[in-house]
Write a protein that holds these residues in place. Structure first.
Motif, short mmCIF file in Angstrom:
data_model
loop_
_atom_site.label_atom_id
_atom_site.label_comp_id
_atom_site.label_asym_id
_atom_site.label_seq_id
_atom_site.Cartn_x
_atom_site.Cartn_y
_atom_site.Cartn_z
N GLY A 38 0.82 -1.20 0.00
CA GLY A 38 0.00 0.00 0.00
C GLY A 38 0.86 1.25 0.00
O GLY A 38 0.54 2.24 -0.68
N PHE A 39 1.94 1.22 0.76
CA PHE A 39 2.88 2.35 0.79
C PHE A 39 3.52 2.55 -0.58
O PHE A 39 3.49 3.66 -1.14
CB PHE A 39 3.96 2.09 1.84
CG PHE A 39 5.03 3.15 1.90
CD1 PHE A 39 4.88 4.28 2.69
CD2 PHE A 39 6.20 3.02 1.15
CE1 PHE A 39 5.87 5.27 2.73
CE2 PHE A 39 7.19 3.99 1.17
CZ PHE A 39 7.02 5.12 1.98
N ASP A 40 4.11 1.49 -1.13
CA ASP A 40 4.78 1.60 -2.43
C ASP A 40 3.80 2.00 -3.53
O ASP A 40 4.11 2.82 -4.41
CB ASP A 40 5.44 0.27 -2.79
CG ASP A 40 6.61 -0.08 -1.87
OD1 ASP A 40 7.13 0.84 -1.22
OD2 ASP A 40 6.96 -1.27 -1.82
N GLY A 41 2.60 1.42 -3.48
CA GLY A 41 1.61 1.74 -4.50
C GLY A 41 1.16 3.18 -4.46
O GLY A 41 0.93 3.80 -5.50
N THR A 42 1.06 3.73 -3.26
CA THR A 42 0.65 5.13 -3.13
C THR A 42 1.75 6.07 -3.62
O THR A 42 1.46 7.08 -4.29
CB THR A 42 0.29 5.45 -1.67
OG1 THR A 42 -0.78 4.58 -1.26
CG2 THR A 42 -0.16 6.90 -1.51
N MET A 43 3.00 5.74 -3.30
CA MET A 43 4.11 6.57 -3.79
C MET A 43 4.10 6.60 -5.32
O MET A 43 4.25 7.67 -5.94
CB MET A 43 5.43 6.02 -3.27
CG MET A 43 5.58 6.02 -1.75
SD MET A 43 5.66 7.67 -1.01
CE MET A 43 7.35 8.14 -1.39
N ALA A 44 3.89 5.44 -5.95
CA ALA A 44 3.86 5.38 -7.41
C ALA A 44 2.62 6.08 -7.96
O ALA A 44 2.69 6.76 -9.00
CB ALA A 44 3.88 3.92 -7.86
N ASP A 72 -7.98 -2.51 4.64
CA ASP A 72 -7.44 -1.56 5.61
C ASP A 72 -5.92 -1.57 5.64
O ASP A 72 -5.29 -0.53 5.86
CB ASP A 72 -7.99 -1.87 7.01
CG ASP A 72 -9.45 -1.49 7.18
OD1 ASP A 72 -9.98 -0.78 6.29
OD2 ASP A 72 -10.06 -1.91 8.17
N LEU A 73 -5.30 -2.74 5.43
CA LEU A 73 -3.84 -2.79 5.45
C LEU A 73 -3.26 -1.92 4.34
O LEU A 73 -2.30 -1.17 4.56
CB LEU A 73 -3.35 -4.23 5.30
CG LEU A 73 -3.71 -5.20 6.42
CD1 LEU A 73 -3.03 -6.55 6.19
CD2 LEU A 73 -3.33 -4.65 7.78
N VAL A 74 -3.84 -2.01 3.15
CA VAL A 74 -3.40 -1.15 2.05
C VAL A 74 -3.61 0.32 2.42
O VAL A 74 -2.76 1.17 2.15
CB VAL A 74 -4.17 -1.51 0.76
CG1 VAL A 74 -3.89 -0.49 -0.34
CG2 VAL A 74 -3.78 -2.91 0.29
N ALA A 75 -4.73 0.61 3.07
CA ALA A 75 -5.02 1.99 3.47
C ALA A 75 -4.00 2.49 4.49
O ALA A 75 -3.58 3.66 4.43
CB ALA A 75 -6.43 2.08 4.04
N VAL A 109 -5.87 14.49 0.17
CA VAL A 109 -6.28 13.17 -0.34
C VAL A 109 -7.10 12.46 0.74
O VAL A 109 -6.61 12.28 1.86
CB VAL A 109 -5.06 12.31 -0.73
CG1 VAL A 109 -5.53 10.97 -1.32
CG2 VAL A 109 -4.14 13.03 -1.70
N ALA A 110 -8.32 12.09 0.41
CA ALA A 110 -9.13 11.29 1.32
C ALA A 110 -8.78 9.81 1.13
O ALA A 110 -8.47 9.38 0.01
CB ALA A 110 -10.62 11.51 1.04
N VAL A 111 -8.81 9.05 2.21
CA VAL A 111 -8.45 7.63 2.15
C VAL A 111 -9.54 6.80 2.83
O VAL A 111 -10.01 7.15 3.92
CB VAL A 111 -7.09 7.37 2.85
CG1 VAL A 111 -6.76 5.87 2.83
CG2 VAL A 111 -5.99 8.17 2.20
N LEU A 112 -9.92 5.72 2.17
CA LEU A 112 -10.98 4.84 2.67
C LEU A 112 -10.53 3.39 2.49
O LEU A 112 -10.02 3.03 1.43
CB LEU A 112 -12.28 5.11 1.91
CG LEU A 112 -13.55 4.37 2.33
CD1 LEU A 112 -14.78 5.22 1.99
CD2 LEU A 112 -13.66 3.02 1.64
N GLY A 113 -10.72 2.57 3.51
CA GLY A 113 -10.34 1.16 3.46
C GLY A 113 -11.54 0.24 3.54
O GLY A 113 -12.69 0.67 3.50
#
Length: 347
Positions: A240-246, A262-265, A283-287
């Motif tokens: 989730g961290f790497d994917g958000t950075m990309a 939720d883990l990805v969030a 940026v809003a975030v929802l899991g």
């Protein structure tokens, strides 16, 4: 949605635990009385029966099977017990089974097809009365050809057409609910974080959430942009961290993230902090899952909650029916998600 099998409308049905606490004895003693175990003192049997009558306890299908020589053991096969979602699901199912006088044997499959195949064919759970199974990768064709006669219930989005009783999650509605919420906040560039690299390889849970995502966009008349479907190798914090950075590097205009779980969030929240972006202002975030950790994240995480206790109760109810002699066609019970709004979208 049909009601849970073997349930009583109105108040919660009396359980073995209720009788045991009222009588001041162990659950095992109550179970022995219910199942006419010979090694119970007459005065103890009379005492427990009096509380059974007073509390209107009615043994369920699984309990009745114990009198017919069953072991009282149920196997639970899950992909990953270190996952908060599956760990919490295992905990509530163990509690629900204990109230029925059952013991649960837990097997971790790691989502590996060979280990799932072992579970489906009866090993290493041969001595159990029933199986609750959450497959992830075993082909449905193999489930259809399963020869082991142990009654089984599948739990989760997998297994359509397998011929088994199933307790499934309406992940299309779940995805629709999540994206509808984000669009309702005025967000217009909503990414789904957790797709697969190839649409043809999407497992059912991913395909359904993508379908719900697209349905919400259509209703809001927002153009679908395939570049906002961001693939991840696995649904973990690190990915989730790497994917958000990309994602932010490729689409700096993104203003909302629908994370596959939720883990990805949690990984997305960490990445956004690292990038200096504010949640939810920028940026809003929802899991999805509403695991316990969601209430303690910084900011606290909005999530689509899945009622794991209800899923466990439905699965055991279906299993109880089969053990009580039900031979009808496979049944499908569906659980929907409920949106729990917290700081990551509400501010």
């Amino acid at each position: 949605m049909p009601p849970p099998p073997l349930s009583t409308p109105g108040r919660r049905p009396t359980t073995l635990r209720d009788v045991a606490e009222a009588a001041g004895v162990s659950i095992k003693t109550v179970s022995n009385v219910v199942n006419d175990h010979p090694h119970v003192r007459p005065e103890m049997r009379a005492k427990v029966k009096a509380f059974i009558a007073e509390l209107d306890y009615r043994p369920n299908g699984i309990g009745r099977q114990l009198r017919q020589g069953r072991t009282g053991l149920v196997a639970l096969a899950l992909p990953d017990l270190t996952s908060p979602y599956y760990g919490e699901l295992a905990a509530v199912l163990v509690d629900a089974a204990r109230e029925r006088g059952l013991t649960v044997l837990v097997e971790q499959t790691d989502g590996d097809p060979d280990r799932e195949r072992e579970v489906a064919t009866g090993f290493p759970v041969r001595l159990v009365d029933g199986l609750v199974f959450a497959p992830q990768s075993l082909p449905v064709e193999e489930l259809q050809q399963r020869r082991d006669s142990t009654p089984a219930v599948l739990i989760g989005e997998y297994g359509e057409g397998s011929g088994f009783d199933r307790v499934t999650i309406d992940s299309v509605d779940l995805g629709d609910t999540a994206v509808q919420h984000l669009l309702g906040l005025g967000r217009s560039v909503v990414a789904f974080l957790g797709d697969k690299a190839e649409a043809s390889t999407r497992p059912p849970v991913v395909a359904q959430r993508v379908e719900g995502y697209r349905r919400a966009l259509r209703r809001a008349k927002v153009r679908f942009d395939p570049t906002l479907l961001r693939p991840l190798p696995e649904w973990t914090r690190a990915h989730g961290f790497d994917g958000t950075m990309a994602l932010v590097a490729a689409r700096p205009d993104v203003d909302a993230i629908f994370a596959a779980n939720d883990l990805v969030a949690f990984g997305a929240l960490h990445a956004l902090r690292r990038l200096g972006l504010r949640v939810p202002q920028d940026v809003a975030v929802l899991g999805v899952d509403d695991v316990d950790e969601a209430r303690f994240a910084a900011p606290t995480l909005t999530s689509v909650a899945l009622d794991r206790a209800r899923m466990a109760d439905l699965a055991l109810g279906l299993l109880a029916d089969r053990l009580a002699g039900h031979h009808g066609p496979p049944r499908l019970l569906t659980v929907s998600g409920d949106l729990v709004v917290r700081e990551s979208t509400a501010g």
